[in-house]
Design a protein around this motif. Structure first.
Motif, PDB file in Angstrom:
ATOM      1  N   HIS A   1       0.824  -1.215   0.000  1.00 38.12           N
ATOM      2  CA  HIS A   1       0.000   0.000   0.000  1.00 38.12           C
ATOM      3  C   HIS A   1       0.857   1.264   0.000  1.00 38.12           C
ATOM      4  CE1 HIS A   1      -2.932  -3.015   1.295  1.00 38.12           C
ATOM      5  NE2 HIS A   1      -3.845  -2.206   0.825  1.00 38.12           N
TER       6      HIS A   1
ATOM      7  N   ARG B   1       4.002  -7.106  -6.758  1.00 34.89           N
ATOM      8  CA  ARG B   1       3.148  -7.249  -7.941  1.00 34.89           C
ATOM      9  C   ARG B   1       2.340  -5.981  -8.212  1.00 34.89           C
ATOM     10  NH1 ARG B   1       0.644 -13.342  -6.798  1.00 34.89           N
ATOM     11  NH2 ARG B   1       2.653 -14.432  -6.888  1.00 34.89           N
TER      12      ARG B   1
ATOM     13  N   GLY C   1       5.043 -17.328  -9.828  1.00 30.48           N
ATOM     14  CA  GLY C   1       3.685 -17.320  -9.288  1.00 30.48           C
ATOM     15  C   GLY C   1       2.733 -16.366  -9.975  1.00 30.48           C
ATOM     16  N   TRP C   2       3.301 -15.331 -10.606  1.00 36.35           N
ATOM     17  CA  TRP C   2       2.449 -14.353 -11.277  1.00 36.35           C
ATOM     18  C   TRP C   2       3.236 -13.652 -12.362  1.00 36.35           C
ATOM     19  CZ3 TRP C   2       3.270  -9.065 -11.739  1.00 36.35           C
ATOM     20  CH2 TRP C   2       2.225  -8.357 -12.347  1.00 36.35           C
ATOM     21  N   GLY C   3       2.553 -13.333 -13.443  1.00 31.21           N
ATOM     22  CA  GLY C   3       3.166 -12.550 -14.509  1.00 31.21           C
ATOM     23  C   GLY C   3       2.078 -11.888 -15.328  1.00 31.21           C
ATOM     24  N   CYS C   4       2.456 -10.868 -16.089  1.00 30.28           N
ATOM     25  CA  CYS C   4       1.420 -10.111 -16.802  1.00 30.28           C
ATOM     26  C   CYS C   4       1.959  -9.565 -18.115  1.00 30.28           C
ATOM     27  CB  CYS C   4       0.955  -8.949 -15.925  1.00 30.28           C
ATOM     28  SG  CYS C   4      -0.536  -8.124 -16.503  1.00 30.28           S
ATOM     29  N   PHE C   5       1.144  -9.643 -19.165  1.00 29.26           N
ATOM     30  CA  PHE C   5       1.421  -8.892 -20.383  1.00 29.26           C
ATOM     31  C   PHE C   5       0.799  -7.513 -20.214  1.00 29.26           C
ATOM     32  CE2 PHE C   5       1.626 -13.217 -22.257  1.00 29.26           C
ATOM     33  CZ  PHE C   5       2.855 -13.120 -22.892  1.00 29.26           C
TER      34      PHE C   5
ATOM     35  N   GLU D   1      -7.511 -28.634 -10.948  1.00 25.32           N
ATOM     36  CA  GLU D   1      -7.660 -28.529  -9.495  1.00 25.32           C
ATOM     37  C   GLU D   1      -6.381 -28.977  -8.780  1.00 25.32           C
ATOM     38  OE1 GLU D   1      -9.946 -31.514  -7.516  1.00 25.32           O
ATOM     39  OE2 GLU D   1     -10.768 -30.091  -6.077  1.00 25.32           O
TER      40      GLU D   1
ATOM     41  N   ARG E   1      -9.519  -1.740   0.997  1.00 27.01           N
ATOM     42  CA  ARG E   1     -10.272  -2.991   1.082  1.00 27.01           C
ATOM     43  C   ARG E   1      -9.330  -4.175   1.232  1.00 27.01           C
ATOM     44  NH1 ARG E   1     -13.173   0.965   1.617  1.00 27.01           N
ATOM     45  NH2 ARG E   1     -15.261   1.127   0.723  1.00 27.01           N
TER      46      ARG E   1
ATOM     47  N   ASP F   1      -5.968  -6.145 -11.299  1.00 28.03           N
ATOM     48  CA  ASP F   1      -4.644  -6.238 -10.676  1.00 28.03           C
ATOM     49  C   ASP F   1      -4.516  -5.312  -9.477  1.00 28.03           C
ATOM     50  OD1 ASP F   1      -2.659  -7.993 -12.369  1.00 28.03           O
ATOM     51  OD2 ASP F   1      -3.983  -7.015 -13.793  1.00 28.03           O
ATOM     52  N   MET F   2      -5.021  -4.088  -9.616  1.00 26.76           N
ATOM     53  CA  MET F   2      -4.955  -3.158  -8.478  1.00 26.76           C
ATOM     54  C   MET F   2      -5.615  -3.779  -7.263  1.00 26.76           C
ATOM     55  SD  MET F   2      -3.600  -0.072  -8.493  1.00 26.76           S
ATOM     56  CE  MET F   2      -4.523   1.293  -7.826  1.00 26.76           C
TER      57      MET F   2
ATOM     58  N   HIS G   1      -3.671  -7.392  -6.080  1.00 21.62           N
ATOM     59  CA  HIS G   1      -2.311  -7.313  -5.538  1.00 21.62           C
ATOM     60  C   HIS G   1      -2.224  -6.520  -4.234  1.00 21.62           C
ATOM     61  CE1 HIS G   1      -1.265  -9.216  -9.168  1.00 21.62           C
ATOM     62  NE2 HIS G   1      -1.243  -8.159  -9.933  1.00 21.62           N
ATOM     63  N   LEU G   2      -3.273  -5.776  -3.916  1.00 26.63           N
ATOM     64  CA  LEU G   2      -3.256  -5.024  -2.660  1.00 26.63           C
ATOM     65  C   LEU G   2      -4.029  -5.743  -1.554  1.00 26.63           C
ATOM     66  CD1 LEU G   2      -3.719  -1.378  -4.042  1.00 26.63           C
ATOM     67  CD2 LEU G   2      -1.662  -2.326  -2.976  1.00 26.63           C
TER      68      LEU G   2
ATOM     69  N   SER H   1      -3.074  -8.505 -19.347  1.00 24.94           N
ATOM     70  CA  SER H   1      -3.457  -9.918 -19.383  1.00 24.94           C
ATOM     71  C   SER H   1      -2.669 -10.566 -18.252  1.00 24.94           C
ATOM     72  CB  SER H   1      -3.088 -10.570 -20.716  1.00 24.94           C
ATOM     73  OG  SER H   1      -3.553  -9.773 -21.784  1.00 24.94           O
ATOM     74  N   SER H   2      -3.303 -10.653 -17.090  1.00 26.35           N
ATOM     75  CA  SER H   2      -2.597 -11.003 -15.871  1.00 26.35           C
ATOM     76  C   SER H   2      -2.704 -12.501 -15.606  1.00 26.35           C
ATOM     77  CB  SER H   2      -3.214 -10.205 -14.714  1.00 26.35           C
ATOM     78  OG  SER H   2      -2.321 -10.143 -13.639  1.00 26.35           O
ATOM     79  N   HIS H   3      -1.547 -13.147 -15.411  1.00 26.56           N
ATOM     80  CA  HIS H   3      -1.491 -14.602 -15.227  1.00 26.56           C
ATOM     81  C   HIS H   3      -1.247 -14.918 -13.753  1.00 26.56           C
ATOM     82  CE1 HIS H   3      -0.985 -14.028 -19.479  1.00 26.56           C
ATOM     83  NE2 HIS H   3      -0.741 -15.295 -19.755  1.00 26.56           N
ATOM     84  N   PHE H   4      -2.299 -15.317 -13.054  1.00 27.21           N
ATOM     85  CA  PHE H   4      -2.193 -15.643 -11.629  1.00 27.21           C
ATOM     86  C   PHE H   4      -1.944 -17.132 -11.459  1.00 27.21           C
ATOM     87  CE2 PHE H   4      -4.797 -11.844 -11.818  1.00 27.21           C
ATOM     88  CZ  PHE H   4      -4.370 -11.085 -10.740  1.00 27.21           C
ATOM     89  N   LYS H   5      -0.954 -17.478 -10.665  1.00 24.76           N
ATOM     90  CA  LYS H   5      -0.685 -18.895 -10.430  1.00 24.76           C
ATOM     91  C   LYS H   5      -0.561 -19.217  -8.946  1.00 24.76           C
ATOM     92  CE  LYS H   5       2.862 -21.234 -12.246  1.00 24.76           C
ATOM     93  NZ  LYS H   5       3.850 -21.443 -13.315  1.00 24.76           N
ATOM     94  N   LYS H   6       0.180 -18.379  -8.250  1.00 22.27           N
ATOM     95  CA  LYS H   6       0.332 -18.590  -6.808  1.00 22.27           C
ATOM     96  C   LYS H   6      -0.014 -17.298  -6.086  1.00 22.27           C
ATOM     97  CE  LYS H   6       4.195 -21.751  -7.528  1.00 22.27           C
ATOM     98  NZ  LYS H   6       5.646 -21.876  -7.571  1.00 22.27           N
ATOM     99  N   PRO H   7      -0.552 -17.409  -4.865  1.00 21.10           N
ATOM    100  CA  PRO H   7      -0.776 -16.183  -4.103  1.00 21.10           C
ATOM    101  C   PRO H   7       0.570 -15.538  -3.791  1.00 21.10           C
ATOM    102  CG  PRO H   7      -1.164 -18.134  -2.739  1.00 21.10           C
ATOM    103  CD  PRO H   7      -0.965 -18.620  -4.134  1.00 21.10           C
ATOM    104  N   ARG H   8       0.585 -14.221  -3.633  1.00 19.77           N
ATOM    105  CA  ARG H   8       1.840 -13.594  -3.217  1.00 19.77           C
ATOM    106  C   ARG H   8       2.050 -13.906  -1.734  1.00 19.77           C
ATOM    107  NH1 ARG H   8      -1.635  -9.088  -2.503  1.00 19.77           N
ATOM    108  NH2 ARG H   8      -1.320  -8.304  -0.382  1.00 19.77           N
TER     109      ARG H   8
END
Lengths: 194, 457
Positions: free
Chosen positions: A93, A125, A159-163, B72, B198, B225-226, B229-230, B270-277
């Motif tokens: 934040h 991120r 774990g995360w990436g973005c175009f 899954e 939030r 994403d905003m 990621h927060l 185009s956000s690719h989520f795979k693991k939580p941060r």
């Protein structure tokens, strides 16, 4: 029976006879000049592409471009003393203060101007989204023609990436394009030769 | 939404009261359609991409159970909590449960048509949770207490003056201000505060990848994403048909999606989520809500290939001139009209009739769904099942009687022509729906058949 089992059982019962995946799902985009295409597409989405020879030249360039700006952050070691905002913090934040961020990214895609950035290059991120203005730095030779080539290159298991293609935008009010919806208000891409 | 549901034709009637407004709506959507055309024609491989996407989705439909199980397993290995919901009610309870567990009573949300389908916002609000939509168009319709009228362009039915007045009331912008730049900036400031305060964020899912156990969320604004990621807790909700087998298949779908939707070569994000941060909790809710039943309807299962680009809406002459709200369903337009009857045949029996069957929807569909054929087939199913109002059924039956008896058909044609000539008021009146907004044509002197019989030699 749990919902999971109920859903899977009904799917098994109802699914059609098996078909095969297409053998070919990649296509070539024979652009004469990948970099020229990349630039052309990005110009159309309000993004300047600047070629610099070296990281030394990059530093001189950004010092000139962002003179007078405060709250500058970067993930590029060579720009460390240009930045005045440390990314060594634990709560994302706090990134809200950042005016401009210059970030290392992996590669760019000519057909749509997208740049790939991931956990590999980024501790936070939220950073490319929360900063008011954004710049990416990628090696000049790290451009691919299209999304098929992009995914061939994308073997990382982060774990995360973005175009990201250009600054944030919206046209939700009478289809009038406005740059700067929630994410970055502007975008610059530096291609570094060496 | 608590208003009594009006049938499509009646709602379209209301929508058509203001002719210049309808013309504007029509032209605005047609403009989006032309952008799609221009963009698609820049790719010589466009038709190959559509065919490939269609085949990949056919594979997904026919291997759905295995792919879901693989997905899954991989998602869990990535540290994502996976939930399964048989219907809308269970989906809503799962989301509420997660929020309660974290003592969260305020959540932000990016675009998810699934949560519209499940009426999640109303449910959470009743349970004391404040939900704020963060897509600009969705925030606009939320402040107006309306559902989105288009899956990609939620506020496409509104003029900037409507939005200026709305923001003046809710966000304190200057009275009478209509500049989109100014209004968007006001929304940016208003929503930035929400992003920063939030603790939970909900997003939709555009594609879920079985191979990696990850999922992709596409936006232009950056709101997904905003939020994600927060927030401490990220909840992503998906209909189970969002799956693709391999990450590399995304190349095909991301090339098609934005070009079909708005003509952009790709969405901004185009956000690719795979693991939580680190320190974050990520939940994924996989929803059925009638999809497994639709998968069993051979004529209609292809509707599950939809990637929600909205191209069929932008091209549809009926959608453009009746507006999304006339369809009284979370997904409007041609695709909505073949999805909705599966959810409730009685309530949605009117929708497959809200089409000219011109076929333009099928021609622009990036995954080659036979939309207009399915609209036609739903009509048969709905009439046979007794879901269609009697007046329409009698009309269709009378038509079928006339058309199946050549002599009777010839006689009725002759009768019709002479009535139009001698008693024009019989057809030129408001009881005749074909007279609405049209002049009736001059009745021809003879039918084509009579002319043909005379001129055959």
């Amino acid at each position: 029976m749990s919902s999971r089992e109920k859903i899977l059982q009904q799917i098994k019962l109802n699914k059609p006879t098996g078909t095969d995946l297409p053998l070919q799902y990649t296509f070539d985009s024979g652009y004469e000049n990948t970099e020229a295409k990349f630039k052309e597409i990005l110009e159309a989405i309000y993004t300047e592409v600047i070629v610099v020879d070296s990281l030394v030249e990059l530093k001189a360039k950004v010092e000139e471009m962002y003179a007078g700006v405060v709250n500058k952050a970067t993930t590029i070691p060579e720009l460390a003393d240009w930045a005045d905002f440390s990314l060594q913090l634990s709560d994302p934040h706090e990134l809200e203060m950042i005016e401009v961020a210059i970030l290392q990214a992996e590669f760019g895609v000519a057909e749509n101007g997208a740049v790939w950035i991931s956990d590999n290059h980024l501790k936070h991120r939220a950073l490319p989204f929360i900063t008011q203005n954004l710049a990416f730095v990628i090696p000049r030779n790290a451009l691919v023609n299209n999304m098929h080539e992009a995914y061939q290159r994308l073997t990382d298991t982060t774990g995360w990436g973005c175009f990201i293609a250009g600054p944030s935008k919206t046209a939700d009010i009478e289809q009038s394009l406005v740059i700067g919806a929630h994410g970055a208000r502007s975008m610059v891409i530096f291609l570094v030769e060496n | 939404m608590s208003k009594a549901v009006m049938e499509h034709a009646d709602a379209a009637d209301v929508f058509n009261k203001d002719e210049s407004y309808v013309d504007w709506h029509d032209e605005t959507l047609w403009f989006v359609r032309t952008k799609r055309d221009k963009s698609s024609k820049l790719l010589p491989e466009w038709e190959n991409l559509r065919e490939t996407a269609s085949q990949i989705k056919n594979y997904v439909l026919s291997h759905m159970d295995e792919l879901l199980e693989t997905f899954e397993k991989n998602a869990k290995a990535n540290g994502i909590h996976v939930h399964w919901a048989a219907d809308a009610a269970e989906h809503n309870e799962i989301v509420l449960g997660i929020l309660k567990q974290h003592h969260v009573d305020r959540m932000i949300k990016s675009k998810s048509m699934l949560t519209e389908e499940c009426h999640m916002n109303e449910f959470l609000t009743r349970n004391g949770i404040e939900v704020i939509d963060t897509d600009l168009g969705e925030r606009i319709v939320q402040l107006r207490n309306e559902p989105p009228s288009h899956i990609v362009l939620p506020a496409i039915h509104l003029k900037k003056k409507d939005i200026g007045d709305l923001f003046h009331e809710h966000l304190g912008t200057d009275a009478g201000a209509t500049d989109p730049q100014y209004l968007t900036e006001a929304a940016r400031q208003h929503l930035r505060d929400k992003f920063l305060t939030r603790k939970a964020a909900l997003t939709g899912v555009n594609f879920a990848v079985a191979e990696t156990g990850g999922f992709v969320v596409c936006t232009n604004e950056g709101n997904a994403d905003m939020g994600a990621h927060l927030a401490d807790v990220h909840i992503a909700c998906m209909g189970f048909e969002k799956l693709v087998p391999l990450q590399a298949h995304l190349g095909v779908f991301l090339r098609l999606l934005a070009r079909s939707a708005t003509g952009q070569p790709v969405t901004t994000y185009s956000s690719h989520f795979k693991k939580p941060r680190e320190g974050q909790e990520m939940h994924l809710v996989i929803v059925d809500n009638g999809r497994s039943a639709q998968l069993g309807r051979a004529d209609f299962r292809n509707s599950l290939k939809c990637i929600r680009c909205g191209a069929c809406m932008n091209t549809c002459p009926v959608y453009r001139r009746s507006g999304g709200h006339s369809y009284h369903n979370a997904v409007a337009g041609p695709i909505g009209s073949i999805l909705a009857p599966n959810l409730d045949m009685t309530k949605n029996a009117d929708l497959p009739f809200a089409s000219t069957l011109c076929g333009s929807c099928s021609n622009v569909c990036p995954v080659k769904i036979d939309i207009h054929d399915q609209l036609y087939k739903w009509r048969q199913v709905l009439v046979q099942g007794g879901h269609v109002p009697q007046a329409k059924e009698i009309g269709v039956k009378a038509m079928s009687m006339v058309l199946s008896q050549p002599r009777f058909y010839q006689w009725s044609g002759r009768l019709g022509r002479s009535v139009m000539r001698t008693l024009p008021f019989m057809v030129n009146n408001s009881l005749n729906p074909w007279f609405k907004q049209r002049e009736m044509p001059e009745p021809p002197k003879e039918s084509f058949r009579d002319w043909y019989v005379r001129n055959r030699e």
